[in-house]
Design a protein around this motif. Sequence first.
Motif, PDB file in Angstrom:
ATOM      1  N   SER A 138       0.834  -1.208   0.000  1.00 20.73           N
ATOM      2  CA  SER A 138       0.000   0.000   0.000  1.00 20.73           C
ATOM      3  C   SER A 138       0.869   1.259   0.000  1.00 20.73           C
ATOM      4  CB  SER A 138      -0.951  -0.005   1.193  1.00 20.73           C
ATOM      5  OG  SER A 138      -0.217  -0.029   2.411  1.00 20.73           O
ATOM      6  N   SER A 139       2.031   1.210   0.648  1.00 17.47           N
ATOM      7  CA  SER A 139       2.934   2.364   0.630  1.00 17.47           C
ATOM      8  C   SER A 139       3.423   2.637  -0.781  1.00 17.47           C
ATOM      9  CB  SER A 139       4.131   2.122   1.549  1.00 17.47           C
ATOM     10  OG  SER A 139       3.705   1.947   2.880  1.00 17.47           O
ATOM     11  N   LEU A 140       3.776   1.564  -1.497  1.00 16.81           N
ATOM     12  CA  LEU A 140       4.234   1.750  -2.876  1.00 16.81           C
ATOM     13  C   LEU A 140       3.114   2.291  -3.756  1.00 16.81           C
ATOM     14  CD1 LEU A 140       6.475  -1.400  -3.419  1.00 16.81           C
ATOM     15  CD2 LEU A 140       7.190   0.983  -3.212  1.00 16.81           C
ATOM     16  N   MET A 141       1.895   1.834  -3.504  1.00 18.41           N
ATOM     17  CA  MET A 141       0.751   2.331  -4.283  1.00 18.41           C
ATOM     18  C   MET A 141       0.536   3.821  -4.034  1.00 18.41           C
ATOM     19  SD  MET A 141      -0.615  -0.154  -6.044  1.00 18.41           S
ATOM     20  CE  MET A 141      -2.350   0.078  -6.239  1.00 18.41           C
ATOM     21  N   ILE A 142       0.623   4.233  -2.787  1.00 17.66           N
ATOM     22  CA  ILE A 142       0.429   5.657  -2.449  1.00 17.66           C
ATOM     23  C   ILE A 142       1.511   6.499  -3.102  1.00 17.66           C
ATOM     24  CG2 ILE A 142       0.517   7.310  -0.551  1.00 17.66           C
ATOM     25  CD1 ILE A 142      -0.919   5.212   1.163  1.00 17.66           C
ATOM     26  N   VAL A 143       2.759   6.033  -3.049  1.00 17.78           N
ATOM     27  CA  VAL A 143       3.857   6.772  -3.684  1.00 17.78           C
ATOM     28  C   VAL A 143       3.629   6.859  -5.186  1.00 17.78           C
ATOM     29  CG1 VAL A 143       6.335   6.704  -4.191  1.00 17.78           C
ATOM     30  CG2 VAL A 143       5.524   6.266  -1.876  1.00 17.78           C
ATOM     31  N   ALA A 144       3.186   5.756  -5.811  1.00 20.85           N
ATOM     32  CA  ALA A 144       2.938   5.762  -7.258  1.00 20.85           C
ATOM     33  C   ALA A 144       1.818   6.737  -7.609  1.00 20.85           C
ATOM     34  CB  ALA A 144       2.597   4.351  -7.728  1.00 20.85           C
ATOM     35  N   VAL A 145       0.769   6.765  -6.797  1.00 17.39           N
ATOM     36  CA  VAL A 145      -0.337   7.697  -7.056  1.00 17.39           C
ATOM     37  C   VAL A 145       0.143   9.139  -6.927  1.00 17.39           C
ATOM     38  CG1 VAL A 145      -2.532   8.522  -6.119  1.00 17.39           C
ATOM     39  CG2 VAL A 145      -2.163   6.081  -6.448  1.00 17.39           C
ATOM     40  N   LEU A 146       0.929   9.422  -5.898  1.00 14.01           N
ATOM     41  CA  LEU A 146       1.439  10.794  -5.729  1.00 14.01           C
ATOM     42  C   LEU A 146       2.340  11.205  -6.891  1.00 14.01           C
ATOM     43  CD1 LEU A 146       2.225  10.843  -1.901  1.00 14.01           C
ATOM     44  CD2 LEU A 146       0.378  12.017  -3.102  1.00 14.01           C
ATOM     45  N   VAL A 147       3.226  10.300  -7.317  1.00 12.86           N
ATOM     46  CA  VAL A 147       4.112  10.617  -8.447  1.00 12.86           C
ATOM     47  C   VAL A 147       3.296  10.825  -9.713  1.00 12.86           C
ATOM     48  CG1 VAL A 147       5.917   9.657  -9.934  1.00 12.86           C
ATOM     49  CG2 VAL A 147       6.139   9.511  -7.454  1.00 12.86           C
ATOM     50  N   GLY A 148       2.271  10.003  -9.924  1.00 14.02           N
ATOM     51  CA  GLY A 148       1.410  10.171 -11.095  1.00 14.02           C
ATOM     52  C   GLY A 148       0.665  11.492 -11.073  1.00 14.02           C
ATOM     53  N   ALA A 149       0.180  11.886  -9.896  1.00 10.72           N
ATOM     54  CA  ALA A 149      -0.532  13.167  -9.792  1.00 10.72           C
ATOM     55  C   ALA A 149       0.399  14.331 -10.108  1.00 10.72           C
ATOM     56  CB  ALA A 149      -1.126  13.314  -8.389  1.00 10.72           C
ATOM     57  N   VAL A 150       1.611  14.270  -9.597  1.00 14.93           N
ATOM     58  CA  VAL A 150       2.580  15.333  -9.893  1.00 14.93           C
ATOM     59  C   VAL A 150       2.909  15.344 -11.380  1.00 14.93           C
ATOM     60  CG1 VAL A 150       4.965  16.080  -9.485  1.00 14.93           C
ATOM     61  CG2 VAL A 150       3.532  15.395  -7.557  1.00 14.93           C
ATOM     62  N   ALA A 151       3.075  14.179 -11.986  1.00 15.34           N
ATOM     63  CA  ALA A 151       3.391  14.110 -13.422  1.00 15.34           C
ATOM     64  C   ALA A 151       2.249  14.678 -14.255  1.00 15.34           C
ATOM     65  CB  ALA A 151       3.680  12.669 -13.825  1.00 15.34           C
ATOM     66  N   PHE A 152       1.009  14.338 -13.887  1.00 17.48           N
ATOM     67  CA  PHE A 152      -0.134  14.894 -14.627  1.00 17.48           C
ATOM     68  C   PHE A 152      -0.217  16.413 -14.463  1.00 17.48           C
ATOM     69  CE2 PHE A 152      -2.169  10.581 -14.642  1.00 17.48           C
ATOM     70  CZ  PHE A 152      -2.246  10.480 -16.024  1.00 17.48           C
ATOM     71  N   ALA A 153       0.080  16.899 -13.278  1.00 18.49           N
ATOM     72  CA  ALA A 153       0.034  18.351 -13.046  1.00 18.49           C
ATOM     73  C   ALA A 153       1.081  19.060 -13.899  1.00 18.49           C
ATOM     74  CB  ALA A 153       0.245  18.653 -11.566  1.00 18.49           C
ATOM     75  N   ILE A 154       2.276  18.495 -13.950  1.00 16.53           N
ATOM     76  CA  ILE A 154       3.341  19.112 -14.750  1.00 16.53           C
ATOM     77  C   ILE A 154       2.997  19.037 -16.233  1.00 16.53           C
ATOM     78  CG2 ILE A 154       5.752  18.855 -15.457  1.00 16.53           C
ATOM     79  CD1 ILE A 154       6.365  18.045 -12.568  1.00 16.53           C
ATOM     80  N   ALA A 155       2.478  17.897 -16.683  1.00 10.57           N
ATOM     81  CA  ALA A 155       2.111  17.758 -18.095  1.00 10.57           C
ATOM     82  C   ALA A 155       0.967  18.707 -18.443  1.00 10.57           C
ATOM     83  CB  ALA A 155       1.699  16.322 -18.391  1.00 10.57           C
ATOM     84  N   GLY A 156       0.040  18.899 -17.529  1.00  9.77           N
ATOM     85  CA  GLY A 156      -1.071  19.823 -17.781  1.00  9.77           C
ATOM     86  C   GLY A 156      -0.606  21.260 -17.890  1.00  9.77           C
ATOM     87  N   LEU A 157       0.409  21.614 -17.152  1.00  7.90           N
ATOM     88  CA  LEU A 157       0.938  22.968 -17.229  1.00  7.90           C
ATOM     89  C   LEU A 157       1.714  23.211 -18.516  1.00  7.90           C
ATOM     90  CD1 LEU A 157       2.178  23.488 -13.554  1.00  7.90           C
ATOM     91  CD2 LEU A 157       0.182  24.518 -14.637  1.00  7.90           C
ATOM     92  N   ARG A 158       2.356  22.158 -19.026  1.00  8.31           N
ATOM     93  CA  ARG A 158       3.203  22.327 -20.213  1.00  8.31           C
ATOM     94  C   ARG A 158       2.455  22.177 -21.528  1.00  8.31           C
ATOM     95  NH1 ARG A 158       9.095  19.786 -19.047  1.00  8.31           N
ATOM     96  NH2 ARG A 158       9.536  21.002 -17.194  1.00  8.31           N
ATOM     97  N   SER A 159       1.335  21.472 -21.525  1.00  3.67           N
ATOM     98  CA  SER A 159       0.631  21.243 -22.790  1.00  3.67           C
ATOM     99  C   SER A 159      -0.115  22.505 -23.213  1.00  3.67           C
ATOM    100  CB  SER A 159      -0.356  20.083 -22.646  1.00  3.67           C
ATOM    101  OG  SER A 159      -1.395  20.449 -21.762  1.00  3.67           O
ATOM    102  N   PRO A 160      -0.203  22.741 -24.529  1.00  2.72           N
ATOM    103  CA  PRO A 160      -0.932  23.924 -25.002  1.00  2.72           C
ATOM    104  C   PRO A 160      -2.424  23.753 -24.729  1.00  2.72           C
ATOM    105  CG  PRO A 160      -0.276  22.564 -26.857  1.00  2.72           C
ATOM    106  CD  PRO A 160       0.336  21.965 -25.628  1.00  2.72           C
TER     107      PRO A 160
END
Length: 137
Positions: free
Chosen positions: A90-112
Amino acid sequence: MPAQKNQTASLISGGAKLGEPVPRAIIDTNVGSVGIPPQPGFNAEEEIGALRKQLDALRKQVAEASGKIRGGARQAARQTEATVKLYPVSSLMIVAVLVGAVAFAIAGLRSPPPRSRYERMLDDLGTLYGRVRHRSG
């Protein structure tokens, strides 16, 4: 009858002469003096000693604050380590979800931003107009 004095008292009682610049200071109208009144004795050793005491007190406060922060960080690290040991998946799942959320946020900021059909048609018309204008000119 008392004898009359022929001498007159001088208005200037020694010190400053007429026409000399008056120093910027305190003018005491009660005594008729100009200047800075004598200051109490200044002892540099006492002042430095007081400053050293204040500096030592500040050092102690900083040391105490840093000790509290270190203790809190150690406790958080221990708690995290215990959680990972007890719940590894469950710890690995939480870390993966947090990393995915950060990646989506960064991708959303960079995409036109998405463009509508209307904006694309306007761009196409602008390009066409530019080509026609270039041919005729």
